[in-house]
Write a protein that holds these residues in place. Structure first.
Motif, PDB file in Angstrom:
ATOM      1  N   VAL A 171     -20.843 -14.685 -44.787  1.00 20.86           N
ATOM      2  CA  VAL A 171     -20.178 -13.673 -43.838  1.00 20.86           C
ATOM      3  C   VAL A 171     -20.830 -12.218 -44.072  1.00 20.86           C
ATOM      4  N   ALA A 172     -20.992 -12.060 -45.390  1.00 17.29           N
ATOM      5  CA  ALA A 172     -21.505 -10.721 -45.765  1.00 17.29           C
ATOM      6  C   ALA A 172     -23.016 -10.483 -45.348  1.00 17.29           C
ATOM      7  N   ILE A 173     -23.800 -11.593 -45.447  1.00 15.88           N
ATOM      8  CA  ILE A 173     -25.026 -11.289 -44.992  1.00 15.88           C
ATOM      9  C   ILE A 173     -25.219 -11.397 -43.598  1.00 15.88           C
ATOM     10  N   GLY A 174     -24.210 -12.095 -42.683  1.00 14.14           N
ATOM     11  CA  GLY A 174     -24.290 -11.991 -41.173  1.00 14.14           C
ATOM     12  C   GLY A 174     -24.044 -10.654 -40.852  1.00 14.14           C
ATOM     13  N   LEU A 175     -22.958  -9.944 -41.344  1.00 16.38           N
ATOM     14  CA  LEU A 175     -22.842  -8.796 -41.142  1.00 16.38           C
ATOM     15  C   LEU A 175     -23.894  -7.543 -41.151  1.00 16.38           C
ATOM     16  N   THR A 176     -24.961  -8.002 -41.768  1.00 10.81           N
ATOM     17  CA  THR A 176     -26.277  -7.056 -42.031  1.00 10.81           C
ATOM     18  C   THR A 176     -27.302  -7.307 -41.132  1.00 10.81           C
ATOM     19  N   THR A 177     -27.144  -8.138 -40.208  1.00 12.86           N
ATOM     20  CA  THR A 177     -28.240  -8.813 -39.521  1.00 12.86           C
ATOM     21  C   THR A 177     -28.587  -7.963 -37.925  1.00 12.86           C
ATOM     22  N   THR A 178     -29.815  -7.905 -37.857  1.00 10.34           N
ATOM     23  CA  THR A 178     -30.204  -7.302 -36.265  1.00 10.34           C
ATOM     24  C   THR A 178     -31.011  -8.382 -35.655  1.00 10.34           C
ATOM     25  N   ALA A 179     -30.851  -8.875 -34.453  1.00  9.75           N
ATOM     26  CA  ALA A 179     -31.542  -9.685 -33.726  1.00  9.75           C
ATOM     27  C   ALA A 179     -32.656  -8.996 -33.031  1.00  9.75           C
ATOM     28  N   ILE A 228     -27.062   0.579 -46.843  1.00 13.75           N
ATOM     29  CA  ILE A 228     -25.519   1.158 -46.717  1.00 13.75           C
ATOM     30  C   ILE A 228     -24.921   0.071 -45.885  1.00 13.75           C
ATOM     31  N   SER A 229     -25.574  -0.710 -45.131  1.00 18.27           N
ATOM     32  CA  SER A 229     -24.821  -2.094 -44.487  1.00 18.27           C
ATOM     33  C   SER A 229     -24.368  -3.139 -45.275  1.00 18.27           C
ATOM     34  N   ALA A 230     -25.515  -3.243 -46.388  1.00 21.22           N
ATOM     35  CA  ALA A 230     -25.115  -4.418 -47.438  1.00 21.22           C
ATOM     36  C   ALA A 230     -23.932  -3.987 -48.268  1.00 21.22           C
ATOM     37  N   VAL A 231     -23.888  -2.753 -48.925  1.00 20.84           N
ATOM     38  CA  VAL A 231     -22.943  -2.340 -49.651  1.00 20.84           C
ATOM     39  C   VAL A 231     -21.462  -2.302 -48.882  1.00 20.84           C
ATOM     40  N   ALA A 232     -21.590  -1.766 -47.752  1.00 16.89           N
ATOM     41  CA  ALA A 232     -20.163  -2.053 -46.704  1.00 16.89           C
ATOM     42  C   ALA A 232     -19.897  -3.443 -46.550  1.00 16.89           C
ATOM     43  N   ALA A 233     -20.834  -4.254 -46.237  1.00 17.02           N
ATOM     44  CA  ALA A 233     -20.534  -5.763 -45.984  1.00 17.02           C
ATOM     45  C   ALA A 233     -19.593  -6.390 -47.226  1.00 17.02           C
ATOM     46  N   ALA A 234     -20.394  -6.135 -48.346  1.00 17.10           N
ATOM     47  CA  ALA A 234     -19.993  -6.512 -49.643  1.00 17.10           C
ATOM     48  C   ALA A 234     -18.438  -6.038 -49.848  1.00 17.10           C
ATOM     49  N   ALA A 235     -18.118  -5.004 -49.728  1.00 16.69           N
ATOM     50  CA  ALA A 235     -16.868  -4.319 -49.954  1.00 16.69           C
ATOM     51  C   ALA A 235     -15.764  -4.998 -48.980  1.00 16.69           C
ATOM     52  N   ILE A 236     -16.213  -4.699 -47.791  1.00 13.38           N
ATOM     53  CA  ILE A 236     -15.248  -5.318 -46.707  1.00 13.38           C
ATOM     54  C   ILE A 236     -15.085  -6.824 -46.661  1.00 13.38           C
ATOM     55  N   VAL A 237     -16.229  -7.465 -46.829  1.00 14.98           N
ATOM     56  CA  VAL A 237     -15.851  -9.020 -46.966  1.00 14.98           C
ATOM     57  C   VAL A 237     -15.078  -9.327 -48.021  1.00 14.98           C
TER      58      VAL A 237
END
Length: 419
Positions: free
Chosen positions: A118-126, A94-103
């Motif tokens: 940027v899209a990949i960065g928004l789906t990361t967790t440290a 879901i995060s990946a789809v949202a990131a693609a749409a928003i970015v």
């Protein structure tokens, strides 16, 4: 003195010593990672200028490697095929789809030029960054710890694979073949270790694990550096090699029950603090000060894109408070944001102000999001079924479970072990 690498390292280690002390002295015990990063900003080029991140680059890189190695070491791969793992994969999708749409929308209006990083960065967790914080706060216990671990592991593994596939030095199909080859190589190493477990070589290693030679630790460092070097040589994200190294160690850790303590001592005691301080030193404070809105936008996007799906996916699994905690924890990102910003800058695809804001948002997420999550309180014991961390419900290795009888397991409720 600080113009030399040794002088810079002295200042960095002084910050590493001061950070946990300051954390303990302040009310509420904020995570020491916050003070490591802030200390780096203060001693770095943006403020005092007494040290430069390039002067400690090698040690900082090994610190990043240890973060991912320890994450791979503690992850039980079986967790990813259980309910916690399946839900974590759904949340990341879901995060990946949202990131693609928003970015994609931000790229259309010119706010973003580097769509993929940027899209990949928004789906990361440290996950590696969160582990010491969660242990200090006793939040890895029970069922909640299992869901945090799974979400964090997926939030590291999937973006690393995406970076290697879409931003690597070769075509995606070739990158996929390289990744599979490196994974196979890592598990061949694990198989060879087991094959040699009853030989004279294994006996020598066992005999010297406490001696001045510290063979098990030396072998670990060789494995880490070797896989880091292999991944870099093939143009694959180096963090993937470190993660594989941790998984190899996990499959062979039964040979030395003391290995986890040694890894903690070397990783959290030396290398990892240098990485966090160096991250603060490298922060482009001037660009952020000139464009503070960009930082706030990326910080909000981390929470919306990576965190909010937890509120939906886990609605029948966790109570509201735990879902909110998981939302903030999964939105915490830093190491991969640093790598993605560097990739974007070096390729010229990412605006310099966006690179600085993305890293700044990662730093701020580490400083704020875990603090908010921990202040919401520890998960109720009932949610974990009364299990101790490291029991069947968690992703913590069996090695740690086997040692539970000798000392408190890290992450247990009430445990405040510092790293």
């Amino acid at each position: 003195m600080t113009g030399q690498p040794l002088g810079a390292l002295l200042v960095v280690m002084a910050v590493a010593v001061a950070a946990p002390i300051v954390s303990r002295l302040l009310p509420g015990r904020p995570p020491q990672v916050l003070f490591l990063i802030l200390g780096g900003v203060l001693i770095g080029p943006a403020v005092a200028g007494v040290a430069d991140p390039a002067q400690v680059g090698l040690i900082s890189g090994l610190g990043l490697g240890f973060l991912f190695l320890l994450a791979g070491y503690e992850l039980d791969p079986r967790l990813l095929v259980q309910k916690a793992g399946r839900q974590a994969l759904w949340a990341w999708a879901i995060s990946a789809v949202a990131a693609a749409a928003i970015v994609g929308g931000l790229a259309a209006v010119g706010f973003v030029t580097a769509f993929v990083p940027v899209a990949i960065g928004l789906t990361t967790t440290a996950l590696g960054t969160l582990l010491p914080i969660l242990r200090e706060q006793g939040m890895l216990a029970g069922a909640f710890g299992r869901f945090v671990f799974a979400a964090g592991a997926v939030g590291e593994i999937m973006p690393i694979l995406a970076i290697s596939l879409f931003l690597g030095a070769h075509d995606s199909w070739w990158e996929a073949l390289i990744i599979a080859s490196i994974a196979a190589f890592a598990f061949v190493i694990a198989w060879l270790v087991k094959l040699l477990s009853h030989t004279r070589v294994a006996a020598i290693v066992g005999e010297n694990r406490h001696a001045t030679s510290q063979l098990t630790l030396r072998i670990t460092v060789v494995l880490l550096i070797g896989l880091l070097l292999i991944t870099q040589q093939f143009g694959v994200e180096a963090a993937l090699g470190a993660f594989f190294a941790g998984m190899v160690l996990r499959r062979t850790a039964h040979a030395s029950e003391e290995l986890d303590d040694k890894l903690d001592a070397v990783g959290y005691g030396v290398f990892i603090p240098v990485f966090f301080v160096s991250s603060g030193m490298a922060l482009d404070v001037r660009s952020i000060a000139e464009n503070p809105a960009r930082l706030l936008v990326f910080l909000a996007l981390l929470l919306v894109v990576r965190g909010v799906p937890a509120m939906v996916v886990y609605r029948r699994t966790l109570v509201v408070r735990e879902r909110v905690q998981l939302m903030f924890l999964t939105a915490t990102a830093l190491p991969l944001l640093v790598a993605l910003a560097e990739i974007g800058r070096s390729s010229g695809a990412m605006l310099p102000e966006n690179a600085a804001a993305l890293v700044g948002a990662g730093v701020l997420s580490v400083a704020v999001f875990p603090l908010v999550a921990t202040r919401l309180g520890r998960p109720a014991a009932a949610s974990g079924g009364g299990r101790r961390p490291g029991g069947p419900a968690t992703g913590v290795s069996r090695l740690r479970r086997a040692r539970a009888g000798r000392r408190p397991v890290r992450g247990a409720a009430g445990s405040h072990r510092e790293h």
